[in-house]
Write a protein that holds these residues in place. Structure first.
Motif, PDB file in Angstrom:
ATOM      1  N   ARG A  94       6.636  11.491  34.033  1.00  0.00           N
ATOM      2  CA  ARG A  94       5.556  10.582  33.595  1.00  0.00           C
ATOM      3  C   ARG A  94       4.249  10.894  34.311  1.00  0.00           C
ATOM      4  NH1 ARG A  94       2.455   9.024  30.966  1.00  0.00           N
ATOM      5  NH2 ARG A  94       2.103   7.022  29.931  1.00  0.00           N
ATOM      6  N   ILE A  95       4.332  11.219  35.593  1.00  0.00           N
ATOM      7  CA  ILE A  95       3.113  11.570  36.340  1.00  0.00           C
ATOM      8  C   ILE A  95       2.463  12.813  35.745  1.00  0.00           C
ATOM      9  CG2 ILE A  95       2.256  12.427  38.559  1.00  0.00           C
ATOM     10  CD1 ILE A  95       4.407  10.647  39.905  1.00  0.00           C
ATOM     11  N   LEU A  96       3.243  13.860  35.549  1.00  0.00           N
ATOM     12  CA  LEU A  96       2.680  15.127  35.069  1.00  0.00           C
ATOM     13  C   LEU A  96       2.231  15.030  33.613  1.00  0.00           C
ATOM     14  CD1 LEU A  96       5.107  17.591  36.884  1.00  0.00           C
ATOM     15  CD2 LEU A  96       2.748  16.990  37.484  1.00  0.00           C
ATOM     16  N   ARG A  97       2.928  14.233  32.828  1.00  0.00           N
ATOM     17  CA  ARG A  97       2.470  14.012  31.453  1.00  0.00           C
ATOM     18  C   ARG A  97       1.143  13.272  31.446  1.00  0.00           C
ATOM     19  NH1 ARG A  97       4.657   9.862  27.967  1.00  0.00           N
ATOM     20  NH2 ARG A  97       6.468   9.823  29.347  1.00  0.00           N
ATOM     21  N   SER A  98       0.961  12.379  32.428  1.00  0.00           N
ATOM     22  CA  SER A  98      -0.299  11.642  32.525  1.00  0.00           C
ATOM     23  C   SER A  98      -1.471  12.565  32.831  1.00  0.00           C
ATOM     24  CB  SER A  98      -0.190  10.562  33.610  1.00  0.00           C
ATOM     25  OG  SER A  98       0.794   9.601  33.283  1.00  0.00           O
ATOM     26  N   TYR A  99      -1.183  13.705  33.449  1.00  0.00           N
ATOM     27  CA  TYR A  99      -2.219  14.699  33.714  1.00  0.00           C
ATOM     28  C   TYR A  99      -2.504  15.574  32.493  1.00  0.00           C
ATOM     29  CZ  TYR A  99      -2.890  14.084  38.759  1.00  0.00           C
ATOM     30  OH  TYR A  99      -3.242  13.596  40.004  1.00  0.00           O
ATOM     31  N   GLY A 100      -1.745  15.389  31.436  1.00  0.00           N
ATOM     32  CA  GLY A 100      -1.993  16.133  30.217  1.00  0.00           C
ATOM     33  C   GLY A 100      -1.095  17.322  29.989  1.00  0.00           C
ATOM     34  N   PHE A 101      -0.091  17.525  30.852  1.00  0.00           N
ATOM     35  CA  PHE A 101       0.821  18.650  30.663  1.00  0.00           C
ATOM     36  C   PHE A 101       1.871  18.311  29.607  1.00  0.00           C
ATOM     37  CE2 PHE A 101      -0.595  19.210  35.117  1.00  0.00           C
ATOM     38  CZ  PHE A 101      -1.181  20.468  34.989  1.00  0.00           C
ATOM     39  N   ARG A 102       2.291  19.328  28.883  1.00  0.00           N
ATOM     40  CA  ARG A 102       3.364  19.174  27.888  1.00  0.00           C
ATOM     41  C   ARG A 102       4.685  19.343  28.621  1.00  0.00           C
ATOM     42  NH1 ARG A 102       4.361  19.231  22.474  1.00  0.00           N
ATOM     43  NH2 ARG A 102       6.068  20.489  21.620  1.00  0.00           N
ATOM     44  N   THR A 103       5.480  18.293  28.637  1.00  0.00           N
ATOM     45  CA  THR A 103       6.687  18.259  29.470  1.00  0.00           C
ATOM     46  C   THR A 103       7.966  18.360  28.654  1.00  0.00           C
ATOM     47  OG1 THR A 103       6.833  15.842  29.391  1.00  0.00           O
ATOM     48  CG2 THR A 103       5.514  16.808  31.180  1.00  0.00           C
ATOM     49  N   GLY A 104       8.963  19.017  29.261  1.00  0.00           N
ATOM     50  CA  GLY A 104      10.337  18.969  28.775  1.00  0.00           C
ATOM     51  C   GLY A 104      11.168  18.259  29.823  1.00  0.00           C
ATOM     52  N   PHE A 105      12.202  17.547  29.400  1.00  0.00           N
ATOM     53  CA  PHE A 105      13.028  16.779  30.336  1.00  0.00           C
ATOM     54  C   PHE A 105      14.459  16.792  29.809  1.00  0.00           C
ATOM     55  CE2 PHE A 105      13.627  12.173  32.195  1.00  0.00           C
ATOM     56  CZ  PHE A 105      14.625  12.641  33.033  1.00  0.00           C
ATOM     57  N   ASN A 292       3.177  16.991  43.232  1.00  0.00           N
ATOM     58  CA  ASN A 292       2.118  17.619  44.010  1.00  0.00           C
ATOM     59  C   ASN A 292       2.247  19.134  44.017  1.00  0.00           C
ATOM     60  OD1 ASN A 292       0.035  16.113  44.937  1.00  0.00           O
ATOM     61  ND2 ASN A 292       0.876  15.712  46.950  1.00  0.00           N
ATOM     62  N   VAL A 293       3.488  19.606  44.170  1.00  0.00           N
ATOM     63  CA  VAL A 293       3.697  21.049  44.193  1.00  0.00           C
ATOM     64  C   VAL A 293       3.266  21.659  42.862  1.00  0.00           C
ATOM     65  CG1 VAL A 293       5.443  22.870  44.290  1.00  0.00           C
ATOM     66  CG2 VAL A 293       5.509  20.988  45.910  1.00  0.00           C
ATOM     67  N   TRP A 294       3.618  21.000  41.764  1.00  0.00           N
ATOM     68  CA  TRP A 294       3.197  21.505  40.464  1.00  0.00           C
ATOM     69  C   TRP A 294       1.668  21.483  40.336  1.00  0.00           C
ATOM     70  CZ3 TRP A 294       4.366  24.294  36.456  1.00  0.00           C
ATOM     71  CH2 TRP A 294       3.582  24.202  35.328  1.00  0.00           C
ATOM     72  N   LEU A 295       1.051  20.399  40.794  1.00  0.00           N
ATOM     73  CA  LEU A 295      -0.393  20.245  40.647  1.00  0.00           C
ATOM     74  C   LEU A 295      -1.182  21.224  41.505  1.00  0.00           C
ATOM     75  CD1 LEU A 295      -0.583  16.342  40.554  1.00  0.00           C
ATOM     76  CD2 LEU A 295      -0.916  17.919  38.644  1.00  0.00           C
ATOM     77  N   GLN A 296      -0.555  21.849  42.453  1.00  0.00           N
ATOM     78  CA  GLN A 296      -1.242  22.843  43.269  1.00  0.00           C
ATOM     79  C   GLN A 296      -1.698  24.033  42.430  1.00  0.00           C
ATOM     80  OE1 GLN A 296       1.289  23.922  46.511  1.00  0.00           O
ATOM     81  NE2 GLN A 296       0.767  22.120  47.722  1.00  0.00           N
ATOM     82  N   ARG A 297      -1.190  24.137  41.238  1.00  0.00           N
ATOM     83  CA  ARG A 297      -1.648  25.199  40.334  1.00  0.00           C
ATOM     84  C   ARG A 297      -3.137  25.050  40.053  1.00  0.00           C
ATOM     85  NH1 ARG A 297       2.086  27.166  36.418  1.00  0.00           N
ATOM     86  NH2 ARG A 297       0.430  26.946  34.890  1.00  0.00           N
ATOM     87  N   SER A 298      -3.566  23.780  39.919  1.00  0.00           N
ATOM     88  CA  SER A 298      -4.941  23.588  39.476  1.00  0.00           C
ATOM     89  C   SER A 298      -5.668  22.433  40.160  1.00  0.00           C
ATOM     90  CB  SER A 298      -4.951  23.336  37.964  1.00  0.00           C
ATOM     91  OG  SER A 298      -4.114  22.235  37.643  1.00  0.00           O
ATOM     92  N   VAL A 299      -4.958  21.592  40.867  1.00  0.00           N
ATOM     93  CA  VAL A 299      -5.572  20.416  41.479  1.00  0.00           C
ATOM     94  C   VAL A 299      -5.360  20.454  42.987  1.00  0.00           C
ATOM     95  CG1 VAL A 299      -5.596  17.891  41.495  1.00  0.00           C
ATOM     96  CG2 VAL A 299      -5.066  19.112  39.388  1.00  0.00           C
ATOM     97  N   PRO A 300      -6.404  20.355  43.802  1.00  0.00           N
ATOM     98  CA  PRO A 300      -6.235  20.343  45.256  1.00  0.00           C
ATOM     99  C   PRO A 300      -5.401  19.142  45.686  1.00  0.00           C
ATOM    100  CG  PRO A 300      -8.535  20.636  44.639  1.00  0.00           C
ATOM    101  CD  PRO A 300      -7.797  20.255  43.400  1.00  0.00           C
TER     102      PRO A 300
END
Length: 539
Positions: A94-105, A292-300
């Protein structure tokens, strides 16, 4: 094929009917993988040689036209644990989808429909997509079985391969993969290069497969760790944590322990979780670290495994997370249902704590007396007697038991059929659970077990009792609610006749201002209940 059924007068309605039928055919075929001889032999053989599971899964993956290397494209977040791994994945997704990423679960088990196990952007894949991808994978495996000893993958292994295929075809940005059982030899562990790994709370479960001590179980769970891949764990019992740290060192994996949720800050105000229960706080913290680890791709972001200031998007993601069947409350007029699929000692204690607090809040707002009812079932090797002992202090007026059979008719939902346990064994387990309750919950007038089927032979003297056993989930819910839930009173639902002496016991339920029902002990029981209580979940 669909064009052959097209009608010029009612194309949309007929298309939906055909789609539903075709999807059901796929699910019925999937169910054969629960029971076919080669699949069951496969499971028995691999129990003694768990290392074979990963080799076999890799072989089936390749027969399906996929490779382990392709899975690295999915940017996988791999999560294991005894309790909370599904909730952790739900928070993270839910967090990563809120950032606009297309998620699989990918998760297990499903509650109502098997499609729930494979989600895109938080939603189960549609019937048409499921059918399309199912036959693609099944067809490839079926075509090649002749040169592989006639073997087909067992149920869970097939669904795991199907999920990978769906996520690759649907081009997700990342995939949350929840381990089935254990970790080291679970078929999801063919993943060679996940983006990050997570380990939620550890406890005792699946002892026949994973071992009978917390140390053995921790060793199995630590098997998902990969060289150089960051990993996070919630705080664990000391012995379990020692094993995890040793495993991480042996594998060459950096492992961090998550901070408490209270250590995080947020400029937008207090942090609220969409999932109820204090135990969800550690799951939420783990989800924040994984995200957070995933967001390190593009977000500080802040240093790993340290509490940090949460962005408004993270706060919103935590608050809007939904994960049905876990600390879930449904209010249908005078009847309130509290649903939690707890099935271990630790998760049952957490369930009791949540129910005690939440039910008390509801009772304070009730207009009169409240009747409390427990609806319970447990499956497999789980110590149901010990779990029932934890439930006794909740002061239920009735303890009701039933097998994980949604309704006692032939049209029972194919998604919820289990061919690996006989009906006789399921009912016997219910009677054993009732006896355990009597041992823990002594009250004047208690008698032996009674199976509440019209015209059945009594299994004990018919005296006043506060325990009842029903043949299906629907019949149990209908008796508990006494016509006071309009969803269950739907004319389309069959009404099961019970003995007059049993109907007489329902006076308390009829007179109460409200009825509070705790449904727990098995996610399959909770799923079967939701099929009836939330009709939209079956569509």
């Amino acid at each position: 094929m669909l064009k052959q059924f097209t009608s010029p007068t009612r194309p949309h309605r007929l298309s939906l009917r055909v789609s539903k039928t075709v999807c059901k055919d796929a699910i019925c075929t999937l169910n054969t993988l629960q029971t076919n001889v080669s699949a069951l032999d496969q499971v028995r053989r691999e129990r003694g040689h768990p290392q074979q599971q990963l080799l076999a899964t890799k072989g089936f993956l390749e027969r399906a036209g996929l490779s382990v290397e392709e899975l690295n494209q999915l940017n996988i977040i791999h999560v294991t644990g005894t309790k909370g791994k599904g909730s952790t994945c739900a928070f993270t997704e839910r967090i990563l989808r809120s950032y606009g990423f297309r998620t699989g679960f990918y998760s297990s088990p499903h509650l109502v429909q098997v499609r729930e196990r494979i989600r895109i952007n938080g939603q189960p894949i549609g019937k048409e997509l499921f059918t399309k991808y199912f036959w693609q994978i099944y067809g490839r495996l079926d075509e090649t079985k002749g040169t592989h000893g006639g073997t087909m993958p067992a149920y869970f292994r097939f669904l795991t391969i199907l999920a990978f295929h769906v996520f690759l075809q649907e081009k997700v940005d990342l995939a949350l993969i929840e381990v089935g059982i254990g970790g080291a030899y679970d078929c999801t562990n063919i993943i060679s290069r996940p983006w990050v790994c997570g380990i939620s709370s550890l406890g005792i479960d699946h002892t026949q497969i994973l071992g009978d001590t917390i140390e053995k179980i921790a060793w199995q769970k630590g098997g998902i760790l990969k060289p150089g891949v960051p990993a996070f764990t919630t705080k664990q019992p000391e012995n379990a944590m020692t094993v995890l740290k040793d495993r991480a060192k042996e594998i060459g994996c950096p492992l961090w322990v998550c901070p408490d949720l209270d250590d995080y800050t947020a400029d937008s105000g207090p942090v609220h979780l969409g999932l109820a229960g204090l135990h969800q706080q550690s799951n939420a913290s783990l989800a924040l670290q994984l995200s957070n680890v995933w967001l390190q791709r593009s977000v500080p972001v802040a240093p790993q495994a340290m509490a940090f200031n949460l962005s408004p998007i993270m706060v919103k993601g935590l608050a809007s997370t939904e994960w049905p069947g876990r600390n879930q409350t449904l209010k249908h007029g005078a009847v309130t249902y509290f649903l939690d699929g707890a099935h271990t000692m630790r998760s049952m204690q957490a369930c009791v704590d949540w129910f005690t607090e939440t039910a008390l809040q509801h009772e304070r707002n009730a207009s009169g007396p409240v009747a409390r009812v427990l609806l319970f079932n447990a499956t497999g090797e789980r110590d149901s007697a010990a779990m029932l002992k934890l439930l006794v202090p909740c002061q239920f007026d009735f303890a009701v038991f039933c097998p994980n059979i949604t309704e006692a008719i032939a049209s029972c939902n194919a998604d919820q059929q289990n061919f690996n346990v006989s009906v006789e064994n399921m009912v016997t387990r219910c009677l054993d659970n009732e006896r355990s309750w009597h041992l823990h919950h002594s009250r004047g007038g208690n008698s032996g077990p009674q199976l509440l089927i019209q015209d059945s032979l009594p299994l004990g003297p018919e005296k006043k009792a506060d325990t009842l056993v029903f043949p299906s989930i629907l019949s149990a819910l209908q008796w508990i609610t006494q016509g006071r839930d309009s969803v269950l009173a739907n004319p389309g639902k069959a009404v099961f006749m019970v003995k007059p002496s049993i109907m007489a016991k329902a006076a308390l339920l009829c007179d109460a201002a409200e009825i509070h029902v705790l449904i727990t002990g098995s996610l399959h029981l909770v799923g079967g209940a939701l099929k009836h209580l939330d009709p939209a979940s079956s569509k």
